[in-house]
Design a protein around this motif. Structure first.
Motif, PDB file in Angstrom:
ATOM      1  N   GLY A  35      24.372   0.397  47.831  1.00 24.89           N
ATOM      2  CA  GLY A  35      24.130   0.529  46.401  1.00 24.89           C
ATOM      3  C   GLY A  35      25.231  -0.089  45.574  1.00 24.89           C
ATOM      4  O   GLY A  35      26.352  -0.294  46.059  1.00 24.89           O
ATOM      5  N   TRP A  36      24.884  -0.395  44.353  1.00 27.20           N
ATOM      6  CA  TRP A  36      25.853  -0.823  43.343  1.00 27.20           C
ATOM      7  C   TRP A  36      25.862   0.217  42.221  1.00 27.20           C
ATOM      8  O   TRP A  36      24.798   0.642  41.752  1.00 27.20           O
ATOM      9  CB  TRP A  36      25.484  -2.182  42.761  1.00 27.20           C
ATOM     10  N   TYR A  37      27.060   0.602  41.820  1.00 30.22           N
ATOM     11  CA  TYR A  37      27.266   1.526  40.722  1.00 30.22           C
ATOM     12  C   TYR A  37      28.178   0.851  39.713  1.00 30.22           C
ATOM     13  O   TYR A  37      28.828  -0.153  40.020  1.00 30.22           O
ATOM     14  CB  TYR A  37      27.924   2.815  41.216  1.00 30.22           C
ATOM     15  N   ARG A  38      28.258   1.418  38.523  1.00 28.41           N
ATOM     16  CA  ARG A  38      29.193   0.910  37.530  1.00 28.41           C
ATOM     17  C   ARG A  38      29.753   2.059  36.704  1.00 28.41           C
ATOM     18  O   ARG A  38      29.126   3.108  36.570  1.00 28.41           O
ATOM     19  CB  ARG A  38      28.539  -0.129  36.626  1.00 28.41           C
ATOM     20  N   GLN A  39      30.939   1.815  36.186  1.00 28.79           N
ATOM     21  CA  GLN A  39      31.594   2.806  35.330  1.00 28.79           C
ATOM     22  C   GLN A  39      32.249   2.101  34.157  1.00 28.79           C
ATOM     23  O   GLN A  39      33.158   1.277  34.350  1.00 28.79           O
ATOM     24  CB  GLN A  39      32.628   3.609  36.118  1.00 28.79           C
TER      25      GLN A  39
END
Length: 113
Positions: A35-39
């Motif tokens: 998965g790819w997440y972002r913050q």
């Protein structure tokens, strides 16, 4: 040990494109979900896109139609193609393996004119 190394971030103008890569080692890549997440500053980390070991994909509503997640099991690498980038896509992007068990160090994506 398991290592995830992201690359491909940078500064891009609104409407532009970037492709993020995440190289994975120390784990049987073709058996795990990725998965790819972002913050973004001041915000919680959020899911951007997922791809399962059988290549099923899932996207956050905010990126549907603009971002594409893919994987190359021969290269132990997962990608995130980001098109039509918006300023609100600015964030640190993290790669995750095995449903959040492992994380990369993150790569900065800045969308600004």
């Amino acid at each position: 040990q398991v290592q995830l190394v992201e690359s491909g971030g940078g500064l891009v103008q609104p409407g532009g494109s970037l492709r993020l890569s995440c190289a994975v080692s120390g784990i049987t890549f073709n058996l795990i979900n990725m998965g790819w997440y972002r913050q973004a500053p001041g915000k919680q980390r959020e899911l951007v896109a997922q791809i399962t070991r059988v290549f099923t994909t899932n996207y956050a509503d905010s990126v549907k139609g603009r971002f594409t997640i893919s994987r190359d099991n021969a290269k132990n690498t997962v990608y995130l193609q980001m098109n039509s980038l918006k300023p609100e896509d600015t964030a640190v992007y993290f790669c995750s393996a095995n449903s959040g068990a492992y994380w990369g160090q993150g790569t900065q994506v800045t969308v600004s004119s």
